[in-house]
Write a protein that holds these residues in place. Structure first.
Motif, PDB file in Angstrom:
ATOM      1  N   LEU A 156       0.850  -1.011   0.322  1.00  0.00           N
ATOM      2  CA  LEU A 156       0.118   0.036   0.257  1.00  0.00           C
ATOM      3  C   LEU A 156       0.740   1.681  -0.255  1.00  0.00           C
ATOM      4  N   ILE A 157       1.822   1.390   0.559  1.00  0.00           N
ATOM      5  CA  ILE A 157       2.855   2.447   0.971  1.00  0.00           C
ATOM      6  C   ILE A 157       3.521   2.246   0.204  1.00  0.00           C
ATOM      7  N   THR A 158       3.878   3.430  -0.936  1.00  0.00           N
ATOM      8  CA  THR A 158       5.550   3.669  -1.555  1.00  0.00           C
ATOM      9  C   THR A 158       6.059   4.986  -1.083  1.00  0.00           C
ATOM     10  N   ALA A 159       7.585   4.361  -0.435  1.00  0.00           N
ATOM     11  CA  ALA A 159       7.694   4.990   0.041  1.00  0.00           C
ATOM     12  C   ALA A 159       8.565   6.524  -0.631  1.00  0.00           C
ATOM     13  N   GLY A 160       8.456   7.644   0.009  1.00  0.00           N
ATOM     14  CA  GLY A 160       8.746   8.786  -0.286  1.00  0.00           C
ATOM     15  C   GLY A 160       7.960   9.494  -1.506  1.00  0.00           C
ATOM     16  N   VAL A 161       6.476   8.881  -1.333  1.00  0.00           N
ATOM     17  CA  VAL A 161       5.652   9.069  -2.354  1.00  0.00           C
ATOM     18  C   VAL A 161       4.621   9.650  -2.245  1.00  0.00           C
ATOM     19  N   ASP A 162       3.976   8.248  -0.599  1.00  0.00           N
ATOM     20  CA  ASP A 162       2.696   9.083  -0.049  1.00  0.00           C
ATOM     21  C   ASP A 162       3.334   7.799   1.080  1.00  0.00           C
ATOM     22  N   GLY A 163       4.130   8.049   1.449  1.00  0.00           N
ATOM     23  CA  GLY A 163       4.154   7.245   3.281  1.00  0.00           C
ATOM     24  C   GLY A 163       6.235   7.143   3.564  1.00  0.00           C
ATOM     25  N   GLU A 164       5.832   6.612   4.191  1.00  0.00           N
ATOM     26  CA  GLU A 164       7.689   5.749   4.867  1.00  0.00           C
ATOM     27  C   GLU A 164       6.766   4.582   4.637  1.00  0.00           C
ATOM     28  N   VAL A 165       8.197   3.039   4.694  1.00  0.00           N
ATOM     29  CA  VAL A 165       8.119   2.526   5.206  1.00  0.00           C
ATOM     30  C   VAL A 165       9.443   1.659   6.504  1.00  0.00           C
ATOM     31  N   VAL A 166       9.162   1.339   7.673  1.00  0.00           N
ATOM     32  CA  VAL A 166      10.190   1.057   8.415  1.00  0.00           C
ATOM     33  C   VAL A 166      10.037  -0.432   9.656  1.00  0.00           C
ATOM     34  N   PRO A 167      11.012  -0.586   9.827  1.00  0.00           N
ATOM     35  CA  PRO A 167      11.465  -1.748  10.516  1.00  0.00           C
ATOM     36  C   PRO A 167       9.914  -2.139  11.407  1.00  0.00           C
ATOM     37  N   ALA A 168      10.077  -3.320  11.791  1.00  0.00           N
ATOM     38  CA  ALA A 168       8.542  -3.112  13.278  1.00  0.00           C
ATOM     39  C   ALA A 168       9.258  -3.437  14.370  1.00  0.00           C
ATOM     40  N   ASP A 169       8.914  -2.557  15.552  1.00  0.00           N
ATOM     41  CA  ASP A 169       9.107  -3.194  16.570  1.00  0.00           C
ATOM     42  C   ASP A 169      10.989  -2.239  16.976  1.00  0.00           C
ATOM     43  N   ASP A 170      10.638  -1.426  16.267  1.00  0.00           N
ATOM     44  CA  ASP A 170      11.781  -0.264  15.795  1.00  0.00           C
ATOM     45  C   ASP A 170      11.511   1.314  16.652  1.00  0.00           C
ATOM     46  N   PRO A 171      11.336   1.627  17.526  1.00  0.00           N
ATOM     47  CA  PRO A 171      10.623   2.985  17.933  1.00  0.00           C
ATOM     48  C   PRO A 171      11.696   3.834  17.454  1.00  0.00           C
ATOM     49  N   ALA A 172      13.267   3.728  17.001  1.00  0.00           N
ATOM     50  CA  ALA A 172      13.584   4.775  17.115  1.00  0.00           C
ATOM     51  C   ALA A 172      13.304   4.736  15.220  1.00  0.00           C
ATOM     52  N   ALA A 173      12.687   3.830  14.699  1.00  0.00           N
ATOM     53  CA  ALA A 173      12.679   4.209  13.169  1.00  0.00           C
ATOM     54  C   ALA A 173      11.158   4.270  12.884  1.00  0.00           C
ATOM     55  N   LEU A 174      11.048   4.836  13.251  1.00  0.00           N
ATOM     56  CA  LEU A 174       9.006   5.024  13.865  1.00  0.00           C
ATOM     57  C   LEU A 174       9.581   6.591  14.199  1.00  0.00           C
ATOM     58  N   GLY A 175      10.206   6.802  15.295  1.00  0.00           N
ATOM     59  CA  GLY A 175      10.544   8.276  15.052  1.00  0.00           C
ATOM     60  C   GLY A 175      10.909   9.104  14.596  1.00  0.00           C
ATOM     61  N   ALA A 176      12.059   8.783  13.714  1.00  0.00           N
ATOM     62  CA  ALA A 176      12.664   9.331  12.431  1.00  0.00           C
ATOM     63  C   ALA A 176      11.664   9.217  11.662  1.00  0.00           C
ATOM     64  N   ALA A 177      11.150   8.418  11.307  1.00  0.00           N
ATOM     65  CA  ALA A 177      10.258   8.756   9.930  1.00  0.00           C
ATOM     66  C   ALA A 177       8.684   9.688   9.901  1.00  0.00           C
ATOM     67  N   LEU A 178       8.277   9.581  10.988  1.00  0.00           N
ATOM     68  CA  LEU A 178       7.463  10.371  11.784  1.00  0.00           C
ATOM     69  C   LEU A 178       8.226  11.593  11.950  1.00  0.00           C
ATOM     70  N   GLY A 179       9.294  11.727  12.177  1.00  0.00           N
ATOM     71  CA  GLY A 179      10.022  12.707  12.687  1.00  0.00           C
ATOM     72  C   GLY A 179      10.209  14.442  11.825  1.00  0.00           C
ATOM     73  N   LYS A 180      10.340  13.274  10.573  1.00  0.00           N
ATOM     74  CA  LYS A 180      10.811  14.563   9.252  1.00  0.00           C
ATOM     75  C   LYS A 180       9.198  14.558   8.759  1.00  0.00           C
ATOM     76  N   LEU A 181       8.402  13.853   9.309  1.00  0.00           N
ATOM     77  CA  LEU A 181       7.051  14.744   7.733  1.00  0.00           C
ATOM     78  C   LEU A 181       6.600  15.664   9.173  1.00  0.00           C
ATOM     79  N   VAL A 182       6.509  15.046  10.228  1.00  0.00           N
ATOM     80  CA  VAL A 182       5.690  16.513  10.769  1.00  0.00           C
ATOM     81  C   VAL A 182       6.448  17.957  10.821  1.00  0.00           C
ATOM     82  N   ALA A 183       8.243  18.023  10.818  1.00  0.00           N
ATOM     83  CA  ALA A 183       9.501  19.000  10.431  1.00  0.00           C
ATOM     84  C   ALA A 183       8.735  19.694   9.277  1.00  0.00           C
ATOM     85  N   ASP A 184       8.551  18.433   8.140  1.00  0.00           N
ATOM     86  CA  ASP A 184       8.997  19.104   6.685  1.00  0.00           C
ATOM     87  C   ASP A 184       7.142  18.825   6.418  1.00  0.00           C
ATOM     88  N   ALA A 185       6.295  20.098   6.942  1.00  0.00           N
ATOM     89  CA  ALA A 185       4.845  19.973   6.788  1.00  0.00           C
ATOM     90  C   ALA A 185       4.603  20.388   5.145  1.00  0.00           C
TER      91      ALA A 185
END
Length: 416
Positions: free
Chosen positions: A343-372
């Motif tokens: 469903l998710i095309t990375a860099g186009v309509d979202g991002e895909v991160v490894p499961a059970d990885d809070p650091a990777a999830l936080g980094a991906a969410l942080g980039k999108l929140v920071a670049d509205a």
């Protein structure tokens, strides 16, 4: 066409029920007559004309207390005379052209298929999870990703104690699946609908009627769904709050986000108390819990977010949370399990991160929140994809074809 939908729950409990109810509305708008059969439940809609024929309510998570109730519940999982009898009465009165089954496991059991076979009504079953290949239905072994039963058979569930580490619960689920296979209980199903290619592949590898599987994506009717109108916002999780959904991973990831970023959690479920406690311990005061909300309120919360998080630690099939976020024009950060990468095309309509990885999830969410502005553009691309690949008209056409195909494989003894 007269369509009878069968599902154990008949209220908006999760993605499967949301799809079922939205599909019924879509079919009615296309001129079909629709009826429902399920389990008696206090949250069911009051306007179900056949509710008097439903089997009685039983709660299996957690299991009922006492030896006798537990034995009765176990027997019902294998075979439910009340479900078969009730569905036979509804079939006689409603006279459906097709029966569209969804989650019938445990509370209804495949006994409902025996009623369909006796009446000679074609059956289609949409697979919303992995139950037919995995006795505990999630491809999880005590919370860890596992596919032992896919290639090795259902009795592996008992050996591995995959259901909460319990010998009795795991053995019951294993025996249930083994017996249904031995009895060929699902033979009356003419077409098994798989919303994702991943689930279809799992079922084929498990030998679950591979010649009857059709991949048909879910749909989203965007006609009444407004698109996010301006950049900005925080992070939203929407869905059932249970361990496999990984909401705890999201809570851990919040620590990597700026303190002024809003974190909203919409939904209910068995893990809610633990998740609340974790949030108060790790990021006190930073997570807003909304409980279960209706569709319009959920869309409001979605449009207010910059990004939707789907931090699942299990192989999601085709979660409506992603499709509904896309429809509102909001990108999704999801994990790399199951049907999510489809469903998710990375860099186009979202991002895909490894499961059970809070650091990777936080980094991906942080980039999108920071670049509205980037998040907003990705949300627009997501909405375009929904309009292109998941329109209701296409879904109805493909589903009608599946209904016709099911009519050609009604088991011997049934009408043709």
């Amino acid at each position: 066409m007269r369509v009878l939908h069968v599902n154990k729950f008949l209220y908006r409990r999760g993605g499967a029920e949301g799809y079922l109810l939205d599909l019924a509305d879509l079919q009615r708008s296309a001129g079909d007559e629709v009826a429902f059969f399920g389990m008696t439940h206090p949250d069911n809609d009051n306007s179900l004309p056949y509710a008097g024929h439903f089997p009685p309510y039983v709660e299996l998570e957690p299991p009922p207390r006492g030896l006798a109730p537990r034995i009765a519940a176990a027997g019902r999982m294998i075979w439910s005379p009340a479900s078969r009898r009730g569905l036979a009465q509804v079939i006689a009165d409603f006279a459906p052209d097709v029966i569209h089954l969804h989650n019938i496991y445990h509370q209804l059991s495949p006994s409902v298929l025996a009623a369909a076979r006796s009446a000679g009504v074609p059956c289609v079953l949409t697979m919303h999870d992995y139950k037919l290949a995995c006795p505990s239905y999630q491809l999880l072994d005590q919370g860890k990703v596992c596919q032992a039963c896919v290639s090795g058979g259902p009795l592996h569930a008992a050996r591995r104690r995959c259901k909460d580490g319990s010998v009795s619960a795991s053995t019951l689920l294993a025996v249930e699946t083994w017996m249904h296979r031995q009895l060929r209980s699902y033979d009356p199903v003419g077409v098994f609908v798989s919303p994702s290619r991943f689930l279809a592949d799992v079922m084929a590898r498990a030998g679950v009627y591979p010649d009857r599987i059709q991949v048909i994506n879910h749909f989203v009717d965007t006609a009444g769904i407004a698109v996010k109108s301006q950049a900005g916002g925080g992070v939203l999780f929407a869905g059932r709050i249970s361990p496999e959904k990984g909401v705890d991973v999201l809570i851990e990831a919040v620590a990597a986000l700026p303190a002024d970023v809003a974190i909203d959690v919409a939904g209910d479920g068995p893990a809610l108390p633990a998740v609340r406690a974790l949030a108060e311990r790790v990021v006190p005061g930073r997570v807003r819990f909304h409980g279960r909300v209706d569709k319009s309120r959920l869309q409001e919360l979605t449009r207010a977010a910059a990004v939707v998080a789907v931090p699942s630690r299990w192989h999601e099939n085709q979660p409506m949370a992603v499709l509904e976020a896309f429809a509102c024009g909001v990108p999704v950060v999801g994990t790399d399990l199951g049907g999510l990468p489809e469903l998710i095309t990375a860099g186009v309509d979202g991002e895909v991160v490894p499961a059970d990885d809070p650091a990777a999830l936080g980094a991906a969410l942080g980039k999108l929140v920071a670049d509205a502005d980037r998040a907003y553009a990705m949300g627009r691309a997501a909405r375009d994809r929904i309009d292109r690949d998941f329109p209701p008209e296409l879904h109805l056409t493909r589903l009608r074809d599946a209904y016709l195909a099911a009519a050609r494989v009604v088991p011997a003894g049934g009408r043709r």
